[in-house]
Design a protein around this motif. Structure first.
Motif, mmCIF file in Angstrom:
data_model
loop_
_atom_site.group_PDB
_atom_site.id
_atom_site.type_symbol
_atom_site.label_atom_id
_atom_site.label_comp_id
_atom_site.label_asym_id
_atom_site.label_seq_id
_atom_site.Cartn_x
_atom_site.Cartn_y
_atom_site.Cartn_z
ATOM 1 N N TYR A 78 -1.159 15.992 46.942
ATOM 2 C CA TYR A 78 -2.114 16.701 47.820
ATOM 3 C C TYR A 78 -3.210 17.376 47.007
ATOM 4 O O TYR A 78 -4.294 17.622 47.513
ATOM 5 C CB TYR A 78 -1.391 17.767 48.657
ATOM 6 N N HIS A 98 7.197 26.165 44.252
ATOM 7 C CA HIS A 98 7.050 26.159 45.707
ATOM 8 C C HIS A 98 7.949 27.201 46.385
ATOM 9 O O HIS A 98 7.516 27.932 47.276
ATOM 10 C CB HIS A 98 7.332 24.755 46.263
ATOM 11 N N HIS A 353 9.155 21.703 52.720
ATOM 12 C CA HIS A 353 7.805 22.054 53.185
ATOM 13 C C HIS A 353 7.702 22.145 54.708
ATOM 14 O O HIS A 353 6.590 22.153 55.252
ATOM 15 C CB HIS A 353 6.778 21.032 52.672
ATOM 16 N N CYS A 355 6.994 22.992 58.285
ATOM 17 C CA CYS A 355 5.836 23.804 58.690
ATOM 18 C C CYS A 355 6.161 25.303 58.781
ATOM 19 O O CYS A 355 7.085 25.704 59.495
ATOM 20 C CB CYS A 355 5.338 23.312 60.048
HETATM 21 C C1 HEM Z 1 1.562 21.858 66.387
HETATM 22 C C2 HEM Z 1 1.032 22.446 65.337
HETATM 23 C C3 HEM Z 1 1.409 22.113 63.919
HETATM 24 C C4 HEM Z 1 1.869 20.936 63.381
HETATM 25 C C5 HEM Z 1 2.147 19.621 64.093
HETATM 26 C C6 HEM Z 1 2.072 21.181 61.969
HETATM 27 C C7 HEM Z 1 2.549 20.230 61.080
HETATM 28 C C8 HEM Z 1 2.892 20.491 59.762
HETATM 29 C C9 HEM Z 1 3.522 19.544 58.868
HETATM 30 C C10 HEM Z 1 3.868 18.099 59.217
HETATM 31 C C11 HEM Z 1 3.735 20.170 57.693
HETATM 32 C C12 HEM Z 1 4.430 19.574 56.460
HETATM 33 C C13 HEM Z 1 3.446 18.944 55.502
HETATM 34 C C14 HEM Z 1 4.150 18.234 54.364
HETATM 35 O O1 HEM Z 1 5.376 18.368 54.203
HETATM 36 O O2 HEM Z 1 3.470 17.508 53.626
HETATM 37 C C15 HEM Z 1 3.205 21.512 57.824
HETATM 38 C C16 HEM Z 1 3.223 22.457 56.823
HETATM 39 C C17 HEM Z 1 2.599 23.673 56.934
HETATM 40 N N1 HEM Z 1 2.075 24.235 58.074
HETATM 41 FE FE1 HEM Z 1 2.014 23.416 59.899
HETATM 42 N N2 HEM Z 1 1.737 22.469 61.693
HETATM 43 C C18 HEM Z 1 1.336 23.089 62.854
HETATM 44 C C19 HEM Z 1 0.936 24.406 63.000
HETATM 45 C C20 HEM Z 1 0.825 25.313 61.983
HETATM 46 C C21 HEM Z 1 0.363 26.676 62.136
HETATM 47 C C22 HEM Z 1 -0.011 27.332 63.452
HETATM 48 C C23 HEM Z 1 0.344 27.215 60.885
HETATM 49 C C24 HEM Z 1 -0.041 28.601 60.448
HETATM 50 C C25 HEM Z 1 -0.847 29.384 61.092
HETATM 51 C C26 HEM Z 1 0.810 26.201 59.950
HETATM 52 C C27 HEM Z 1 0.954 26.371 58.595
HETATM 53 C C28 HEM Z 1 1.563 25.473 57.743
HETATM 54 C C29 HEM Z 1 1.768 25.717 56.327
HETATM 55 C C30 HEM Z 1 1.347 26.953 55.556
HETATM 56 C C31 HEM Z 1 2.424 24.588 55.820
HETATM 57 C C32 HEM Z 1 2.845 24.345 54.381
HETATM 58 C C33 HEM Z 1 4.324 24.689 54.177
HETATM 59 C C34 HEM Z 1 4.808 24.339 52.792
HETATM 60 O O3 HEM Z 1 4.154 23.571 52.080
HETATM 61 O O4 HEM Z 1 5.888 24.864 52.415
HETATM 62 N N3 HEM Z 1 1.094 25.065 60.657
HETATM 63 N N4 HEM Z 1 2.730 21.689 59.099
#
Ligand code: HEM
Length: 407
Positions: A78, A98, A353, A355
């Motif tokens: 990434y 991480h 990771h 979400c």
């Molecule tokens: C329906 C809404 C959402 C979907 C479908 C979604 C989907 C995802 C997915 C698939 C990942 C994993 C990425 C990976 O492993 O490569 C992720 C990670 C993350 N998401 Fe979401 N997300 C949503 C909403 C949000 C919201 C509202 C926030 C914060 C305000 C957020 C913050 C994050 C963060 C910070 C990560 C990184 C976590 C890490 O790397 O440990 N997401 N999200």
């Protein structure tokens, strides 16, 4: 129809139009044909000697196996894909970095914070936007367009409020937010927007280090684990990441839920009558049409997944949308059915990771639909226009959802 309400209407129109050009209406039939193979090569004939192989995991088991094993499959890629625009973010970190970084961020997303945000931030934002829909419809006797008037502006406004941005900076923040997520439309502009966002956020971080409130920047500025704190640059990069990761995904997923419900009036009626069905409706829409179809990993050594060999250095694309329609786990997976038996979906990823914002996303979506059903009696698709269509290969959502209701 009522005047579009919310942030940065002009830049949203450009973004929405560009996203709609040459879009793939439905990638799912092709994915269904590939799914029995678990993992497929992407364009093997185009690969030269020095170019890493690209493979795509398309079955539930294959996607989950990759996401479970962060040692065999690194997230570092990434950095190349997003680093230029977003800065260094949690998405690209591997263990052990991480884990400690995520521990610091988790402090901002506590259950208590979620309850407070619902009452103090999300509900007032959603109600304010619905007020404008009602006022617009009363003025011109028309209905509304729920993407521009609700699902797009709500999550980005919620993030601005979570950061406690000064009121006179909200318009600028909204414009920069759209320009940042338009990275595939105008890369240079997105890089500039990213720099401008840093200029906007850094003084805020400075202030919160000295005088903390209960906003997200304050929590991040004060968070501490094993004597470690986040640097200014790390806080800014995280706040920037909230725009594509938090606002864009949530606007698309809540729009997809509205399409699912509005195009299945019996299911909409069931949710209207029994709001306890909302959580399963939200989960089903996230399964049926996740807003983000693909995420990435890189193989750290020669390995195999579901019996398919993957060479060291291969880029592994994980198709979450395909995994969510795996017929090994769901009957008639292409059907939207809020009453189907539940099984964990992969729309929020899995493993290390997973979400960070998933509870916030679900809560925002619940509040949006709940308030819409309370406040717009007889909510239905506008019979005068074609029904909305969900499109896209990587990001999926409708470009508009026109509705009618009883005023
Ligand atoms: C329906 C809404 C959402 C979907 C479908 C979604 C989907 C995802 C997915 C698939 C990942 C994993 C990425 C990976 O492993 O490569 C992720 C990670 C993350 N998401 Fe979401 N997300 C949503 C909403 C949000 C919201 C509202 C926030 C914060 C305000 C957020 C913050 C994050 C963060 C910070 C990560 C990184 C976590 C890490 O790397 O440990 N997401 N999200």
């Amino acid at each position: 129809m009522a005047e579009a309400v919310g942030p940065s209407t002009e830049s949203f129109e450009r973004f929405n139009q560009a996203m709609g050009l040459g879009v793939v209406a439905d990638p799912y039939p092709e994915l269904a044909e590939l799914r029995p193979l678990h993992v497929v090569a992407a364009g093997p004939t185009l690969m030269g000697e020095d170019v890493p192989a690209v493979v795509t995991a398309v079955s539930y088991d294959a996607v989950q196996e990759v996401l479970r094993d962060a040692a065999r499959f690194s997230s570092a890629g990434y950095g190349d894909v997003m680093g230029g625009v977003m800065g260094r973010t949690i998405l690209q970190m591997d263990a052990p970095e991480h884990g400690s970084y995520r521990g610091l961020l988790l402090q901002a997303f506590s259950r208590r914070a979620m309850q407070r945000w619902e009452g103090e931030i999300v509900r007032p934002v959603v109600d304010g936007l619905i007020d404008a829909i009602v006022a617009g419809a009363a003025a011109d006797g028309g209905g509304g367009e729920l993407v521009r008037q609700l699902t797009f502006p709500a999550p980005v406004t919620v993030i601005a409020r979570l950061l406690d941005l000064p009121a006179d900076q909200l318009d600028l923040f909204h414009r920069l937010a759209v320009e940042l997520i338009s990275v595939t439309v105008d890369f240079d502009r997105a890089v500039e927007a990213s720099e401008e966002l840093a200029e906007l956020l850094l003084p805020l971080v400075d202030r919160r280090r000295v005088e903390a409130g209960d906003d997200l920047v304050s929590v991040l500025a004060q968070a501490e684990q094993d004597g470690q704190q986040l640097t200014d640059e790390e806080i800014v990069s995280f706040c920037r990441l909230l725009l594509p990761a938090g606002a864009e995904t949530t606007y698309r997923s809540s729009s997809n839920l509205l399409v699912g419900l509005l195009t299945h009036p019996d299911q909409l009626a069931a949710v209207r009558a029994e709001r306890a069905l909302l959580p399963s409706a939200i989960e089903e829409a996230l399964r049926w049409e996740p807003p983000l179809l693909t995420i990435l990993r890189t193989a750290t050594g020669d390995t195999e997944v579901c019996g398919v060999a993957i060479p060291a250095g291969a880029v592994v694309v994980l198709n979450l949308g395909s995994a969510n329609r795996d017929e090994r786990y769901w009957d008639e997976p292409d059907r939207f059915d809020i009453l189907r038996p539940s099984h964990p979906i992969l729309s929020f990823g899995w493993g290390a990771h997973l979400c960070l914002g998933m509870h916030l996303a679900r809560m925002e979506t619940r509040v949006m639909v709940d308030r819409l059903l309370d406040r717009l009696p007889g909510l239905r698709l506008d019979p005068e226009v074609d029904p909305p269509e969900i499109t896209g290969r990587t990001f999926r959502s409708p470009s508009e959802v026109r509705v009618a209701f009883d005023v």
